[in-house]
Design a protein around this motif. Structure first.
Motif, PDB file in Angstrom:
ATOM      1  N   GLY A  17       0.514  -0.762  -0.266  1.00 39.59           N
ATOM      2  CA  GLY A  17       0.231   0.106  -0.027  1.00 39.59           C
ATOM      3  C   GLY A  17       1.093   1.212  -0.117  1.00 39.59           C
ATOM      4  N   SER A  18      -0.091   2.472  -0.501  1.00 35.63           N
ATOM      5  CA  SER A  18       0.528   3.352  -0.206  1.00 35.63           C
ATOM      6  C   SER A  18       1.210   3.705   1.204  1.00 35.63           C
ATOM      7  CB  SER A  18       0.256   5.127  -0.636  1.00 35.63           C
ATOM      8  OG  SER A  18      -1.587   5.785   0.197  1.00 35.63           O
ATOM      9  N   LEU A  19       2.134   4.672   1.217  1.00 37.19           N
ATOM     10  CA  LEU A  19       2.059   5.719   2.779  1.00 37.19           C
ATOM     11  C   LEU A  19       0.851   6.248   3.452  1.00 37.19           C
ATOM     12  CD1 LEU A  19       4.920   7.952   2.035  1.00 37.19           C
ATOM     13  CD2 LEU A  19       5.096   5.543   2.503  1.00 37.19           C
ATOM     14  N   LYS A  20      -0.214   6.562   2.699  1.00 34.43           N
ATOM     15  CA  LYS A  20      -1.000   6.572   3.718  1.00 34.43           C
ATOM     16  C   LYS A  20      -2.129   5.702   3.887  1.00 34.43           C
ATOM     17  CE  LYS A  20      -5.461   9.478   2.867  1.00 34.43           C
ATOM     18  NZ  LYS A  20      -6.701   8.181   3.812  1.00 34.43           N
ATOM     19  N   GLU A  21      -1.883   4.881   3.163  1.00 37.85           N
ATOM     20  CA  GLU A  21      -2.635   3.108   3.240  1.00 37.85           C
ATOM     21  C   GLU A  21      -2.102   2.372   4.486  1.00 37.85           C
ATOM     22  OE1 GLU A  21      -4.474   2.382  -0.764  1.00 37.85           O
ATOM     23  OE2 GLU A  21      -2.388   1.864  -0.147  1.00 37.85           O
ATOM     24  N   GLN A  22      -0.801   2.912   4.771  1.00 39.79           N
ATOM     25  CA  GLN A  22       0.118   2.243   5.524  1.00 39.79           C
ATOM     26  C   GLN A  22      -0.174   2.821   6.901  1.00 39.79           C
ATOM     27  OE1 GLN A  22       4.003   1.649   4.769  1.00 39.79           O
ATOM     28  NE2 GLN A  22       3.689   1.483   2.739  1.00 39.79           N
ATOM     29  N   VAL A  23      -0.574   3.810   6.594  1.00 41.16           N
ATOM     30  CA  VAL A  23      -1.030   4.842   8.524  1.00 41.16           C
ATOM     31  C   VAL A  23      -2.390   4.588   8.090  1.00 41.16           C
ATOM     32  CG1 VAL A  23      -1.454   7.570   8.600  1.00 41.16           C
ATOM     33  CG2 VAL A  23       0.796   6.837   7.535  1.00 41.16           C
ATOM     34  N   ASP A  24      -3.046   4.457   7.783  1.00 37.21           N
ATOM     35  CA  ASP A  24      -3.951   4.120   7.832  1.00 37.21           C
ATOM     36  C   ASP A  24      -4.258   2.971   8.800  1.00 37.21           C
ATOM     37  OD1 ASP A  24      -5.562   6.370   6.519  1.00 37.21           O
ATOM     38  OD2 ASP A  24      -5.540   5.216   4.882  1.00 37.21           O
ATOM     39  N   VAL A  25      -3.276   1.795   8.469  1.00 35.53           N
ATOM     40  CA  VAL A  25      -3.676   0.841   8.618  1.00 35.53           C
ATOM     41  C   VAL A  25      -3.385   0.771  10.079  1.00 35.53           C
ATOM     42  CG1 VAL A  25      -2.768  -1.393   9.163  1.00 35.53           C
ATOM     43  CG2 VAL A  25      -3.587  -0.748   6.442  1.00 35.53           C
ATOM     44  N   LEU A  26      -2.155   1.497  10.490  1.00 33.10           N
ATOM     45  CA  LEU A  26      -1.547   1.513  12.173  1.00 33.10           C
ATOM     46  C   LEU A  26      -3.192   1.873  12.686  1.00 33.10           C
ATOM     47  CD1 LEU A  26       1.923   2.484  11.320  1.00 33.10           C
ATOM     48  CD2 LEU A  26       1.124  -0.182  11.821  1.00 33.10           C
ATOM     49  N   VAL A  27      -3.544   3.142  12.000  1.00 33.78           N
ATOM     50  CA  VAL A  27      -4.628   3.990  12.478  1.00 33.78           C
ATOM     51  C   VAL A  27      -5.757   2.967  13.254  1.00 33.78           C
ATOM     52  CG1 VAL A  27      -6.149   5.681  12.979  1.00 33.78           C
ATOM     53  CG2 VAL A  27      -4.344   6.484  12.245  1.00 33.78           C
ATOM     54  N   SER A  28      -5.661   2.425  11.856  1.00 30.97           N
ATOM     55  CA  SER A  28      -7.146   1.716  12.581  1.00 30.97           C
ATOM     56  C   SER A  28      -6.912   0.131  13.702  1.00 30.97           C
ATOM     57  CB  SER A  28      -7.405   0.653  11.744  1.00 30.97           C
ATOM     58  OG  SER A  28      -6.715  -0.268  10.704  1.00 30.97           O
ATOM     59  N   ASP A  29      -5.686   0.451  13.448  1.00 28.82           N
ATOM     60  CA  ASP A  29      -5.157  -0.539  15.021  1.00 28.82           C
ATOM     61  C   ASP A  29      -5.210   0.012  15.858  1.00 28.82           C
ATOM     62  OD1 ASP A  29      -5.031  -3.022  13.571  1.00 28.82           O
ATOM     63  OD2 ASP A  29      -3.196  -2.312  13.195  1.00 28.82           O
ATOM     64  N   GLY A  30      -5.247   0.979  15.691  1.00 29.48           N
ATOM     65  CA  GLY A  30      -5.140   1.941  17.589  1.00 29.48           C
ATOM     66  C   GLY A  30      -4.133   2.362  17.877  1.00 29.48           C
ATOM     67  N   GLU A  31      -3.332   2.822  16.925  1.00 28.46           N
ATOM     68  CA  GLU A  31      -2.717   4.359  17.038  1.00 28.46           C
ATOM     69  C   GLU A  31      -3.000   4.902  16.850  1.00 28.46           C
ATOM     70  OE1 GLU A  31       1.966   3.776  15.694  1.00 28.46           O
ATOM     71  OE2 GLU A  31       2.006   1.333  15.833  1.00 28.46           O
ATOM     72  N   SER A  32      -2.189   6.322  17.401  1.00 33.12           N
ATOM     73  CA  SER A  32      -2.965   8.126  16.701  1.00 33.12           C
ATOM     74  C   SER A  32      -1.983   8.031  15.149  1.00 33.12           C
ATOM     75  CB  SER A  32      -1.867   8.727  17.918  1.00 33.12           C
ATOM     76  OG  SER A  32      -0.499   9.146  17.514  1.00 33.12           O
ATOM     77  N   SER A  33      -2.591   9.406  15.062  1.00 29.74           N
ATOM     78  CA  SER A  33      -1.803   9.099  13.162  1.00 29.74           C
ATOM     79  C   SER A  33      -0.675   9.989  13.530  1.00 29.74           C
ATOM     80  CB  SER A  33      -2.855  10.505  12.820  1.00 29.74           C
ATOM     81  OG  SER A  33      -3.104  11.594  13.820  1.00 29.74           O
ATOM     82  N   LYS A  34       0.011  10.655  14.352  1.00 29.86           N
ATOM     83  CA  LYS A  34       0.841  10.960  14.741  1.00 29.86           C
ATOM     84  C   LYS A  34       1.782   9.847  14.825  1.00 29.86           C
ATOM     85  CE  LYS A  34       4.151  14.041  18.263  1.00 29.86           C
ATOM     86  NZ  LYS A  34       3.850  14.556  18.974  1.00 29.86           N
ATOM     87  N   GLU A  35       1.788   8.822  15.818  1.00 32.89           N
ATOM     88  CA  GLU A  35       2.437   7.286  15.839  1.00 32.89           C
ATOM     89  C   GLU A  35       2.462   6.861  14.885  1.00 32.89           C
ATOM     90  OE1 GLU A  35       4.786   6.690  18.373  1.00 32.89           O
ATOM     91  OE2 GLU A  35       3.784   9.118  19.473  1.00 32.89           O
ATOM     92  N   ALA A  36       1.573   6.582  13.887  1.00 33.11           N
ATOM     93  CA  ALA A  36       1.086   5.940  12.706  1.00 33.11           C
ATOM     94  C   ALA A  36       2.814   6.568  11.420  1.00 33.11           C
ATOM     95  CB  ALA A  36       0.529   5.819  12.076  1.00 33.11           C
ATOM     96  N   ILE A  37       2.085   8.139  11.863  1.00 35.48           N
ATOM     97  CA  ILE A  37       2.617   8.757  10.439  1.00 35.48           C
ATOM     98  C   ILE A  37       4.681   8.215  11.477  1.00 35.48           C
ATOM     99  CG2 ILE A  37       4.127  10.620   9.784  1.00 35.48           C
ATOM    100  CD1 ILE A  37       1.112  11.820  10.352  1.00 35.48           C
ATOM    101  N   LYS A  38       4.869   8.575  12.394  1.00 34.08           N
ATOM    102  CA  LYS A  38       6.465   8.327  12.777  1.00 34.08           C
ATOM    103  C   LYS A  38       7.118   6.733  12.272  1.00 34.08           C
ATOM    104  CE  LYS A  38       9.301   8.809  17.065  1.00 34.08           C
ATOM    105  NZ  LYS A  38       9.287   8.637  18.494  1.00 34.08           N
ATOM    106  N   THR A  39       5.863   6.081  13.113  1.00 29.82           N
ATOM    107  CA  THR A  39       6.193   4.407  12.003  1.00 29.82           C
ATOM    108  C   THR A  39       6.516   3.948  10.798  1.00 29.82           C
ATOM    109  OG1 THR A  39       4.858   3.854  14.394  1.00 29.82           O
ATOM    110  CG2 THR A  39       5.480   2.121  12.706  1.00 29.82           C
TER     111      THR A  39
END
Length: 286
Positions: free
Chosen positions: A245-267
């Motif tokens: 997936g794209s960078l945005k899609e990867q962030v979305d997956v982490l956010v759906s798993d419970g991470e904040s968008s800030k932490e997901a972007i960092k990851t």
């Protein structure tokens, strides 16, 4: 954008000196560090009461201003104005190197932005001191500093470090170190662990063993004093992980798993060796 060059000792404005202080043994103060404290116009201290004891020991009469995590926003403009007037400042933390798990970085960045020279003095630092006597591989090493206190958050941090091949260096409280090693055993497996406490002091002590052995020891013994915790890196060959997936899609997956968008972007940024700002712009469509 052109390269910015700092001429450390040929400036009309003042200079910020980063002065390491002893991590225990006062004899580890260097001649240059003492001379610098004696000759600057002001000392910016993490805790003025703690630093005053050091200044009294070395007969330093220079005045202090506090600079710590709770006041740096209002203090930095004041210190910048002081430096621009041609006067010099020595910045110190309570022990060891300024900025290394201690206040200081914000003032350094502010000085660089204003073309004020920043001069670092070499000296005591707990992580490197413990590393070279630990018996673990001294290079490469990965300095991490303090882990998060909350168990679930700490285990997430450790999971990100699981495939690290370098020797890892952490700072930890003696009251939390047993639980931290337990989390490491669970996430890393039974790695080699070294705990160094009371560095450079009379009761300096190194505890060496596997994670399981160290946990057994800590179950029957309590530790006192600040601890440096070192863990061997992995020796397992790690297959490169492929993220779909794209960078945005990867962030979305982490956010759906419970991470904040800030932490997901960092990851996601860390995964791909990118700056957080690049992932942030992609995620928000900027």
């Amino acid at each position: 954008m052109s390269v910015r060059i700092q001429k450390s000792f040929a400036q009309e404005v003042g200079t910020l000196y980063l002065v390491p202080t002893p991590i225990g043994n006062l004899e580890d103060m260097t001649f240059r560090a003492v001379k610098t404290l004696q000759t600057v116009d002001l000392i910016a201290s993490e805790d003025t009461r703690n630093t005053q004891k050091l200044l009294n020991h070395f007969e330093v009469k220079v005045g202090q201003k506090s600079l710590h995590e709770h006041n740096y926003n209002e203090r930095i403009p004041e210190l910048l104005a002081f430096l621009k007037s041609g006067r010099s400042i020595a910045q110190v933390s309570d022990a060891g190197m300024p900025s290394i798990s201690d206040p200081g970085h914000e003032l350094v960045v502010a000085c660089i932005e204003e073309d004020i020279p920043v001069v670092a003095l070499p000296g005591a630092t707990a992580g490197m001191t413990a590393l070279i006597a630990s018996g673990l591989m001294p290079q490469p090493f990965y300095f991490y500093g303090f882990l998060q206190r909350k168990k679930s958050t700490q285990k997430k941090e450790l999971a990100e470090l699981k495939n690290q091949t370098a020797t890892m260096i952490f700072y930890e409280s003696p009251h939390r170190i047993k639980e931290t090693v337990k989390n490491m055993l669970e996430v890393f497996g039974n790695r080699e662990v070294v705990i160094c406490r009371e560095l450079t002091k009379l009761y300096e002590e190194y505890l060496r063993g596997t994670a399981e052995e160290v946990i057994d020891y800590l179950s029957e013994h309590s530790l006192k004093g600040e601890c440096c915790l070192l863990v061997s890196g992995t020796t397992e060959k790690v297959e490169e992980e492929i993220f779909e997936g794209s960078l945005k899609e990867q962030v979305d997956v982490l956010v759906s798993d419970g991470e904040s968008s800030k932490e997901a972007i960092k990851t996601v940024a860390k995964r791909h060796g990118l700056k957080k700002q690049e992932v942030y712009k992609e995620y928000h469509g900027l």
